[in-house]
Write a protein that holds these residues in place. Structure first.
Motif, PDB file in Angstrom:
ATOM      1  N   VAL A 143       0.867  -1.179   0.000  1.00 63.28           N
ATOM      2  CA  VAL A 143       0.000   0.000   0.000  1.00 63.28           C
ATOM      3  C   VAL A 143       0.902   1.228   0.000  1.00 63.28           C
ATOM      4  O   VAL A 143       1.644   1.462   0.962  1.00 63.28           O
ATOM      5  CB  VAL A 143      -0.936   0.031   1.235  1.00 63.28           C
ATOM      6  N   MET A 144       0.877   1.985  -1.084  1.00 66.63           N
ATOM      7  CA  MET A 144       1.727   3.175  -1.197  1.00 66.63           C
ATOM      8  C   MET A 144       1.051   4.334  -0.468  1.00 66.63           C
ATOM      9  O   MET A 144      -0.098   4.676  -0.764  1.00 66.63           O
ATOM     10  CB  MET A 144       1.962   3.521  -2.662  1.00 66.63           C
ATOM     11  N   CYS A 145       1.785   4.929   0.477  1.00 64.87           N
ATOM     12  CA  CYS A 145       1.210   5.975   1.343  1.00 64.87           C
ATOM     13  C   CYS A 145       1.972   7.276   1.152  1.00 64.87           C
ATOM     14  O   CYS A 145       3.046   7.475   1.745  1.00 64.87           O
ATOM     15  CB  CYS A 145       1.260   5.541   2.805  1.00 64.87           C
ATOM     16  N   LYS A 146       1.444   8.157   0.327  1.00 69.21           N
ATOM     17  CA  LYS A 146       2.062   9.463   0.131  1.00 69.21           C
ATOM     18  C   LYS A 146       1.566  10.406   1.224  1.00 69.21           C
ATOM     19  O   LYS A 146       0.475  10.967   1.113  1.00 69.21           O
ATOM     20  CB  LYS A 146       1.722  10.010  -1.249  1.00 69.21           C
ATOM     21  N   GLY A 147       2.347  10.569   2.245  1.00 61.61           N
ATOM     22  CA  GLY A 147       1.971  11.456   3.345  1.00 61.61           C
ATOM     23  C   GLY A 147       1.576  10.679   4.587  1.00 61.61           C
ATOM     24  O   GLY A 147       1.142   9.517   4.522  1.00 61.61           O
ATOM     25  N   TYR A 148       1.731  11.340   5.747  1.00 57.67           N
ATOM     26  CA  TYR A 148       1.486  10.688   7.038  1.00 57.67           C
ATOM     27  C   TYR A 148      -0.001  10.472   7.301  1.00 57.67           C
ATOM     28  O   TYR A 148      -0.368   9.564   8.041  1.00 57.67           O
ATOM     29  CB  TYR A 148       2.123  11.503   8.164  1.00 57.67           C
ATOM     30  N   LYS A 149      -0.866  11.293   6.688  1.00 58.00           N
ATOM     31  CA  LYS A 149      -2.310  11.082   6.873  1.00 58.00           C
ATOM     32  C   LYS A 149      -2.724   9.744   6.256  1.00 58.00           C
ATOM     33  O   LYS A 149      -3.424   8.947   6.897  1.00 58.00           O
ATOM     34  CB  LYS A 149      -3.114  12.218   6.249  1.00 58.00           C
ATOM     35  N   LYS A 150      -2.301   9.518   5.022  1.00 57.59           N
ATOM     36  CA  LYS A 150      -2.621   8.259   4.341  1.00 57.59           C
ATOM     37  C   LYS A 150      -2.047   7.081   5.129  1.00 57.59           C
ATOM     38  O   LYS A 150      -2.727   6.059   5.331  1.00 57.59           O
ATOM     39  CB  LYS A 150      -2.043   8.284   2.932  1.00 57.59           C
ATOM     40  N   LEU A 151      -0.807   7.215   5.599  1.00 58.34           N
ATOM     41  CA  LEU A 151      -0.166   6.146   6.379  1.00 58.34           C
ATOM     42  C   LEU A 151      -0.954   5.852   7.645  1.00 58.34           C
ATOM     43  O   LEU A 151      -1.234   4.686   7.974  1.00 58.34           O
ATOM     44  CB  LEU A 151       1.275   6.550   6.725  1.00 58.34           C
ATOM     45  N   THR A 152      -1.328   6.902   8.368  1.00 58.26           N
ATOM     46  CA  THR A 152      -2.062   6.729   9.625  1.00 58.26           C
ATOM     47  C   THR A 152      -3.447   6.133   9.380  1.00 58.26           C
ATOM     48  O   THR A 152      -3.901   5.256  10.127  1.00 58.26           O
ATOM     49  CB  THR A 152      -2.186   8.076  10.363  1.00 58.26           C
ATOM     50  N   ASP A 153      -4.110   6.588   8.326  1.00 63.35           N
ATOM     51  CA  ASP A 153      -5.423   6.032   7.988  1.00 63.35           C
ATOM     52  C   ASP A 153      -5.323   4.542   7.684  1.00 63.35           C
ATOM     53  O   ASP A 153      -6.170   3.742   8.115  1.00 63.35           O
ATOM     54  CB  ASP A 153      -6.026   6.764   6.791  1.00 63.35           C
ATOM     55  N   GLU A 154      -4.300   4.152   6.956  1.00 57.03           N
ATOM     56  CA  GLU A 154      -4.110   2.735   6.613  1.00 57.03           C
ATOM     57  C   GLU A 154      -3.803   1.907   7.859  1.00 57.03           C
ATOM     58  O   GLU A 154      -4.245   0.764   7.987  1.00 57.03           O
ATOM     59  CB  GLU A 154      -2.995   2.578   5.580  1.00 57.03           C
ATOM     60  N   ILE A 155      -3.038   2.488   8.788  1.00 54.77           N
ATOM     61  CA  ILE A 155      -2.736   1.783  10.042  1.00 54.77           C
ATOM     62  C   ILE A 155      -4.011   1.542  10.831  1.00 54.77           C
ATOM     63  O   ILE A 155      -4.244   0.438  11.346  1.00 54.77           O
ATOM     64  CB  ILE A 155      -1.714   2.589  10.877  1.00 54.77           C
ATOM     65  N   THR A 156      -4.852   2.569  10.922  1.00 56.70           N
ATOM     66  CA  THR A 156      -6.091   2.410  11.700  1.00 56.70           C
ATOM     67  C   THR A 156      -7.040   1.399  11.066  1.00 56.70           C
ATOM     68  O   THR A 156      -7.872   0.804  11.755  1.00 56.70           O
ATOM     69  CB  THR A 156      -6.819   3.765  11.848  1.00 56.70           C
ATOM     70  N   ASN A 157      -6.893   1.167   9.752  1.00 55.39           N
ATOM     71  CA  ASN A 157      -7.762   0.216   9.051  1.00 55.39           C
ATOM     72  C   ASN A 157      -7.161  -1.190   8.951  1.00 55.39           C
ATOM     73  O   ASN A 157      -7.770  -2.067   8.333  1.00 55.39           O
ATOM     74  CB  ASN A 157      -8.070   0.733   7.635  1.00 55.39           C
ATOM     75  N   CYS A 158      -5.984  -1.397   9.532  1.00 53.78           N
ATOM     76  CA  CYS A 158      -5.361  -2.718   9.485  1.00 53.78           C
ATOM     77  C   CYS A 158      -6.221  -3.743  10.228  1.00 53.78           C
ATOM     78  O   CYS A 158      -6.781  -3.455  11.289  1.00 53.78           O
ATOM     79  CB  CYS A 158      -3.970  -2.681  10.125  1.00 53.78           C
ATOM     80  N   ALA A 159      -6.288  -4.932   9.688  1.00 55.44           N
ATOM     81  CA  ALA A 159      -7.052  -6.001  10.336  1.00 55.44           C
ATOM     82  C   ALA A 159      -6.329  -6.528  11.564  1.00 55.44           C
ATOM     83  O   ALA A 159      -6.952  -6.873  12.578  1.00 55.44           O
ATOM     84  CB  ALA A 159      -7.303  -7.135   9.339  1.00 55.44           C
ATOM     85  N   GLU A 160      -4.995  -6.593  11.486  1.00 59.13           N
ATOM     86  CA  GLU A 160      -4.206  -7.102  12.608  1.00 59.13           C
ATOM     87  C   GLU A 160      -3.879  -5.968  13.576  1.00 59.13           C
ATOM     88  O   GLU A 160      -3.736  -4.812  13.186  1.00 59.13           O
ATOM     89  CB  GLU A 160      -2.920  -7.755  12.103  1.00 59.13           C
ATOM     90  N   ASN A 161      -3.728  -6.337  14.844  1.00 55.63           N
ATOM     91  CA  ASN A 161      -3.546  -5.345  15.895  1.00 55.63           C
ATOM     92  C   ASN A 161      -2.151  -4.738  15.924  1.00 55.63           C
ATOM     93  O   ASN A 161      -1.981  -3.585  16.286  1.00 55.63           O
ATOM     94  CB  ASN A 161      -3.852  -5.971  17.254  1.00 55.63           C
TER      95      ASN A 161
END
Length: 440
Positions: free
Chosen positions: A394-412
């Motif tokens: 998952v390519m994350c341009k910027g910390y917002k995208k990165l943080t959003d993807e982290i919060t949506n991760c299935a694993e803890n």
């Protein structure tokens, strides 16, 4: 006084400013450190990897022993940052107790520091290739450090005996060595990309009784006889290790190190050795190591919307490999974020990522692989070549995208492997969003 006011303003307005007040102080008086350090026993930690964690460990040991101690805990390890630390803690009142200052110092800045300060202890953790565009090869880094040490022959040296470059340095200083008495690898042959593979005396390839990691271990030269120095303090046994920490025997006494990985065992052994020089009791060292908390992006765990995010600073091949070895101890399914920047503080040349053993990640139970930073596409290519599944990227341009993807991760659990400025930037973003309460 002016610099102390600037520190307060910087913290209030910019949530930082760890270097700027020191720059002002040096402009006002270039010899200001001589005054600021006058009532301190100064302990200096330098070297490539492990400076911040080792500094934190020593600081906690001295503090737990009831000593008055200060430190530059933010990792501002250039001369202005070090000056800022002393300015912030300066008091016009005289104190009858012995004061200690545990100072992390950039390798190239040690010679600037010792123009003004005679440290009680100087410790060198290790020497690896790092920021080649700034430091050059490891021999150049060593010479920069030696330039600083030669000015202070009364300082005690606490050195990593497993580092081939640090043996037989022909210095006037009292020298104490620490190291391992057991190996971490079955092979006795260093990797092709390892540093310091050739004898510092005759340039013949080293041989090893055992290797810990990279080029560190019980080395010897069968051509000229140069070998590892006799150890004053040793790691005798690793009794168990996990993704949370290691149970070890140091000088035949059992200690639990509340930080994972071989590099943190080295950090703890270095801190232990310095604490012994400072006459800290074994019981205090034991309790301090057992309760050591992660610091500022070094195995730091942050709760992000219920996800357990562990940030691990990585900046060169040797340290990156050990970070990968550390997370490899976790047998659970987890998510991985990889951040790569090429700012000045990271080093402009990112070709070093091809010397990292990313191939080991392909055998781990990784769900999503989040890739971010200025050089995210370079990292994506490297991970693809290493055999990781491109469908998981998952390519994350910027910390917002990165943080959003982290919060949506299935694993803890999410491991974040980040170079220096990307780690700083990500932490600032998490602070702005309320996930981190204290930025520095």
């Amino acid at each position: 006084m002016i610099s102390k006011i600037i520190i307060r303003i910087s913290k209030a307005l910019f949530k930082g400013g760890s270097n700027f007040p020191g720059r002002i102080a040096l402009k006002l008086d270039r010899n200001v450190l001589k005054t600021l350090c006058k009532n301190y026993k100064v302990i200096v930690i330098t070297g490539t990897n492990g400076k911040t964690t080792t500094t934190s460990m020593i600081y906690n040991m001295l503090k737990d022993d009831g000593k008055n101690v200060i430190t530059n805990s933010t990792g501002a390890n250039m001369l202005p940052g070090i000056v800022s630390c002393f300015v912030e803690n300066f008091s016009f009142k005289q104190c009858s107790k012995t004061n200690y200052a545990v100072i992390e110092c950039d390798e190239a800045n040690l010679t600037l520091l010792t123009n003004y300060v005679i440290p009680e202890v100087i410790s060198i953790t290790n020497l690896f290739r790092d920021q080649l565009d700034r430091y050059g090869e490891v021999y150049t880094t060593l010479n920069k450090i030696l330039d600083g040490i030669k000015k202070v022959p009364l300082a005690n040296l606490v050195l990593n005996g497993d580092e081939p470059l640090l043996g037989d340095m022909e210095l006037q200083n009292r020298t104490i060595y620490y190291g391992f008495n057991c190996g971490l690898r079955k092979s006795k042959t260093v990797d092709i990309n390892a540093d310091s593979k050739f004898c510092k005396k005759c340039k013949h390839p080293y041989k090893y009784n055992f290797i810990t990691y990279s080029h560190l271990g019980d080395f010897y030269c069968d051509n000229c006889g140069y070998k590892r120095p006799k150890l004053d303090y040793s790691l005798d046994e690793i009794k168990s290790k996990s993704q949370d920490g290691s149970l070890v025997a140091i000088n035949r006494e059992e200690y639990y190190i509340n930080q994972p990985g071989a590099y943190n065992i080295y950090n703890a052994l270095c801190a232990y050795s310095i604490a012994k020089v400072c006459n800290v009791p074994d019981s205090v060292i034991h309790n301090s190591l057992e309760n050591q908390e992660s610091s500022f992006g070094r195995q730091e765990v942050i709760d992000v919307a219920g996800k357990q995010v562990k940030i691990i600073l990585v900046k060169n091949p040797a340290g990156y490999d050990e970070a990968i070895n550390s997370i490899s101890l976790d047998g659970r399914v987890f998510n991985l974020a990889v951040l790569l920047n090429d700012n000045y503080a990271d080093g402009r040349d990112v070709s070093w990522i091809w010397d990292v053993n990313f191939e080991k990640l392909s055998s781990l139970n990784i769900d999503k692989i989040l890739i971010s930073g200025i050089r995210l596409y370079d990292m994506a290519v490297r991970l693809k070549v290493a055999g990781l599944k491109e469908d998981n990227f998952v390519m994350c341009k910027g910390y917002k995208k990165l943080t959003d993807e982290i919060t949506n991760c299935a694993e803890n659990r999410v491991y974040v492997l980040a170079t220096y400025t990307s780690m700083i930037g990500f932490r600032k973003y998490l602070n702005a969003k309320g996930y981190i309460k204290k930025l520095w």
